[in-house]
Scaffold this active site. Structure first.
Site, PDB file in Angstrom:
ATOM      1  N   ASP A  20      34.812  48.682  36.780  1.00 33.93           N
ATOM      2  CA  ASP A  20      33.689  49.591  36.993  1.00 33.93           C
ATOM      3  C   ASP A  20      33.534  50.557  35.826  1.00 33.93           C
ATOM      4  O   ASP A  20      32.520  51.246  35.716  1.00 33.93           O
ATOM      5  CB  ASP A  20      33.849  50.366  38.296  1.00 33.93           C
ATOM      6  N   ASP A  60      37.499  52.911  53.461  1.00 28.70           N
ATOM      7  CA  ASP A  60      37.523  54.097  52.614  1.00 28.70           C
ATOM      8  C   ASP A  60      36.744  55.198  53.314  1.00 28.70           C
ATOM      9  O   ASP A  60      36.278  55.022  54.445  1.00 28.70           O
ATOM     10  CB  ASP A  60      36.959  53.808  51.225  1.00 28.70           C
ATOM     11  N   TRP A 110      35.747  48.626  41.468  1.00 21.65           N
ATOM     12  CA  TRP A 110      35.274  49.614  42.433  1.00 21.65           C
ATOM     13  C   TRP A 110      33.747  49.615  42.426  1.00 21.65           C
ATOM     14  O   TRP A 110      33.121  49.367  41.405  1.00 21.65           O
ATOM     15  CB  TRP A 110      35.825  50.996  42.093  1.00 21.65           C
ATOM     16  N   THR A 111      33.140  49.934  43.577  1.00 24.41           N
ATOM     17  CA  THR A 111      31.710  49.661  43.706  1.00 24.41           C
ATOM     18  C   THR A 111      30.852  50.881  44.035  1.00 24.41           C
ATOM     19  O   THR A 111      29.749  50.722  44.568  1.00 24.41           O
ATOM     20  CB  THR A 111      31.471  48.568  44.774  1.00 24.41           C
ATOM     21  N   GLU A 112      31.321  52.092  43.707  1.00 29.05           N
ATOM     22  CA  GLU A 112      30.441  53.233  43.904  1.00 29.05           C
ATOM     23  C   GLU A 112      29.087  53.007  43.234  1.00 29.05           C
ATOM     24  O   GLU A 112      28.037  53.342  43.797  1.00 29.05           O
ATOM     25  CB  GLU A 112      31.081  54.506  43.328  1.00 29.05           C
ATOM     26  N   TRP A 152      48.102  51.785  38.862  1.00 22.08           N
ATOM     27  CA  TRP A 152      46.718  51.939  38.403  1.00 22.08           C
ATOM     28  C   TRP A 152      46.534  53.123  37.455  1.00 22.08           C
ATOM     29  O   TRP A 152      45.627  53.111  36.622  1.00 22.08           O
ATOM     30  CB  TRP A 152      45.775  52.072  39.601  1.00 22.08           C
ATOM     31  N   HIS A 205      41.602  58.786  52.123  1.00 20.36           N
ATOM     32  CA  HIS A 205      40.461  57.859  52.060  1.00 20.36           C
ATOM     33  C   HIS A 205      40.118  57.335  53.460  1.00 20.36           C
ATOM     34  O   HIS A 205      39.861  56.144  53.642  1.00 20.36           O
ATOM     35  CB  HIS A 205      40.767  56.694  51.116  1.00 20.36           C
ATOM     36  N   ARG A 221      32.795  50.851  49.483  1.00 14.93           N
ATOM     37  CA  ARG A 221      31.760  51.745  48.974  1.00 14.93           C
ATOM     38  C   ARG A 221      30.392  51.079  49.081  1.00 14.93           C
ATOM     39  O   ARG A 221      29.433  51.680  49.558  1.00 14.93           O
ATOM     40  CB  ARG A 221      32.064  52.129  47.524  1.00 14.93           C
ATOM     41  N   TYR A 275      39.962  48.223  34.722  1.00 10.99           N
ATOM     42  CA  TYR A 275      39.024  48.730  35.722  1.00 10.99           C
ATOM     43  C   TYR A 275      37.625  48.267  35.330  1.00 10.99           C
ATOM     44  O   TYR A 275      37.029  48.774  34.368  1.00 10.99           O
ATOM     45  CB  TYR A 275      39.101  50.261  35.798  1.00 10.99           C
ATOM     46  N   ASP A 323      47.018  56.204  48.440  1.00 10.90           N
ATOM     47  CA  ASP A 323      46.605  56.906  47.224  1.00 10.90           C
ATOM     48  C   ASP A 323      45.720  58.104  47.550  1.00 10.90           C
ATOM     49  O   ASP A 323      45.132  58.193  48.616  1.00 10.90           O
ATOM     50  CB  ASP A 323      45.854  55.949  46.291  1.00 10.90           C
ATOM     51  N   GLU A 324      45.628  59.009  46.599  1.00  4.25           N
ATOM     52  CA  GLU A 324      44.645  60.101  46.578  1.00  4.25           C
ATOM     53  C   GLU A 324      44.471  60.761  47.948  1.00  4.25           C
ATOM     54  O   GLU A 324      43.391  60.781  48.524  1.00  4.25           O
ATOM     55  CB  GLU A 324      43.301  59.584  46.058  1.00  4.25           C
TER      56      GLU A 324
END
Length: 544
Positions: free
Chosen positions: A402, A175, A450-452, A375, A246, A146, A400, A308-309
């Site tokens: 973040d 991602d 996570w780095t959003e 997670w 992703h 990210r 987490y 994932d996702e």
């Protein structure tokens, strides 16, 4: 008594008579298998002390002696200091490295500064420390997809991990918003997928954008350097190439990988892209080649495949995908996702590696040897362990990094529920309700960053520390010998001055400093009840 200020807390530590003064006659003695540890210790002690500290294989007079003692066990060590010197015995080279880190913490915090200090007396107090980790996997996931973190900052982060006896760096390399590792056979993955034209600011659909390009990637030589430096610190690097969801950055680089075949750009918003990989054999072949290059760069046992996702709408609405599902005898899109992950996993296993994936991979059949990162709370950990799979616990509501750190109104871009220092310290990777055999499947745990909203190295410091100190002690000590009040005393009294000396811009006890806030950027805070309801819906497919 100096030794209790060590962090993570040792199994046993007691004072001993006398002290050992480092001077120009002090040498570091180590056998050939410990030469790397000896050179690292020399490089750590030299700048602040100004002492030569030559490395030798033959002991001659008082000094620092490093030696192997295999009966201590993996990563275990024993340190004894007194007037005749310092002796560090390790069950393996990793244990010796941990003992060297403890030696540094017995010295004044200014030992971590990188220039000579002439008004300090560099004396190691008499002490006996006997220590060993509780969990095998003590890690942190760093999302460089990210927001890209330059190589020099990854190397610095590795040093901070080693200081806290963490031994696994999970690098989230790909991602929707970026592809960060050079693949020589597929140059557009970084040429196109390695940057985006703009970035979202904040967490809501109406948020502002930062109208400047963002990007970067690690060359293969960069990766080799990162992996080698980590190994010198006793740290294994686990790469993650996220498939089949992703994956918008990959589809932007090679549109033929997508379901529609139409051009898309690297995603500029946060969240999960609907643009997933198609499931043609040609796409499987593409990623076999990608993973072959990745496995050549990362020699460790575990290879991350994400899993994932993965949104299913494109597959559901695509005639070609439905045709492939029918030909393969797959009942639904969940089975198709499991098929895709299984094909990649089989290829990884053929190369003698083990697949590491998020707990969504439990929604299908897993290959033998797969490791599940739980997670979405601890449901994945319970399910995987009961099914006979190894587990790395990383529940979002506990580790987490973040997530917001408190209810403080100035927390920058507050996300989800608060994960406080005390929450992080209470982390236990082994969920309740498992048998002894099942609990043994839990390799350990990791924190995930996570780095959003973590867009600079300075903010990496703010979000990671001191919560990562708490996670590190939780994983090193296990649940049986922790005391949060005592930890907090050590942290604020002795350990944060060490981080100050290094230059870590951690979150202050009183809250964010003015330049660590993000005025005007709305986050996505949630209550514990809201988060619980959300996760219950998401894990319904894997509940036992």
């Amino acid at each position: 008594m100096t030794s209790p200020t060590v962090l993570p807390r040792p199994v046993t530590a007691r004072t001993a008579p006398g002290e050992f003064l480092l001077d120009r006659a002090t040498a570091i003695t180590a056998p050939a298998p410990l030469a790397t540890a000896a050179v690292w210790l020399q490089s750590a002690l030299r700048p602040a002390t100004g002492l030569p500290l030559p490395v030798t294989e033959e002991e001659s007079g008082p000094g620092i002696v490093l030696t192997l003692r295999p009966e201590l066990g993996a990563e275990a060590y024993r340190l004894e200091s007194g007037p005749t010197g310092v002796r560090i015995e390790g069950g393996d080279p990793g244990g010796v490295l941990h003992g060297c880190q403890t030696l540094l913490q017995l010295l004044p915090p200014r030992i971590y500064r990188r220039a000579r200090i002439t008004d300090e007396r560099w004396a190691v107090p008499g002490a006996v420390v006997e220590d060993a980790p509780h969990f095998r996997w003590r890690g942190v996931m760093l999302d460089v997809a990210r927001h890209f973190l330059p190589k020099r900052e990854v190397l610095r982060f590795i040093e901070l991990m080693a200081m806290h006896r963490l031994n696994t760096l999970h690098l989230h390399l790909t991602d929707d918003q970026g592809w960060r590792v050079e693949i020589l056979s597929r140059p557009r993955l970084t040429g196109t997928g390695g940057w985006r034209r703009t970035s979202q600011l904040g967490s809501t659909i109406d948020d502002l954008t930062e109208d400047r390009p963002h990007g970067g990637f690690y060359t293969q030589d960069d990766i080799r350097e990162i992996v080698a430096r980590a190994a010198e610190h006793g740290i294994t690097v686990v790469p993650e190439i996220d498939v089949p969801g992703h994956s918008q950055a990959a589809v932007a680089a090679y549109p033929e990988l997508g379901v529609t075949g139409e051009p898309v750009e690297v995603m500029t918003r946060w969240g999960v892209s609907p643009h997933v990989l198609n499931t043609e054999e040609s796409t499987i072949d593409f990623f076999r080649e990608v993973f072959d290059e990745v496995m050549a760069l990362f020699p460790g046992t575990f290879i991350g495949v994400g899993g994932d996702e993965c949104p299913k709408e494109q597959w559901r609405n695509d005639p070609r995908t439905r045709q492939l599902m029918a030909e393969r005898g797959l009942a639904d899109e969940n089975a198709l996702q499991a098929w895709f992950v299984a094909r990649v996993a089989a290829h990884v296993a053929e190369r003698g590696r083990r697949v590491f994936g998020w707990d969504e991979i439990l929604e299908g059949e897993l290959p033998p040897g797969a490791v599940v990162a739980s997670w979405r709370g601890m449901t994945g950990a319970v399910t995987a362990a009961r099914r006979g799979y190894d587990v790395v616990s990383c529940p979002d509501d506990q580790v987490y990094l973040d997530y917001r750190q408190s209810e403080h109104p100035d927390e920058p871009i507050p996300v989800s529920v608060p994960v406080t220092l005390e929450d992080a310290y209470a982390f236990d990777p082994v969920p309740a309700g498992l048998s002894g055999e099942q609990a043994a499947r839990v390799l350990g745990g990791q924190a995930n960053l996570w780095t959003e909203h973590v867009d600079t190295p300075r903010m990496v410091d703010y979000y990671a520390f001191p919560r990562l100190c708490a996670v590190a002690e939780a994983l090193w000590c296990g649940p049986g010998r922790r005391d949060f009040d005592e930890f907090r005393t050590r942290l604020y009294g002795a350990h944060l001055p060490r981080l100050d000396a290094i230059g870590v811009e951690y979150r202050a006890r009183t809250g964010p400093l003015p330049w660590q806030t993000r005025p005007g950027l709305v986050g996505a805070p949630a209550t514990r009840a809201e988060r619980e309801e959300h996760m219950n819906r998401r894990v319904a497919a894997i509940r036992t």
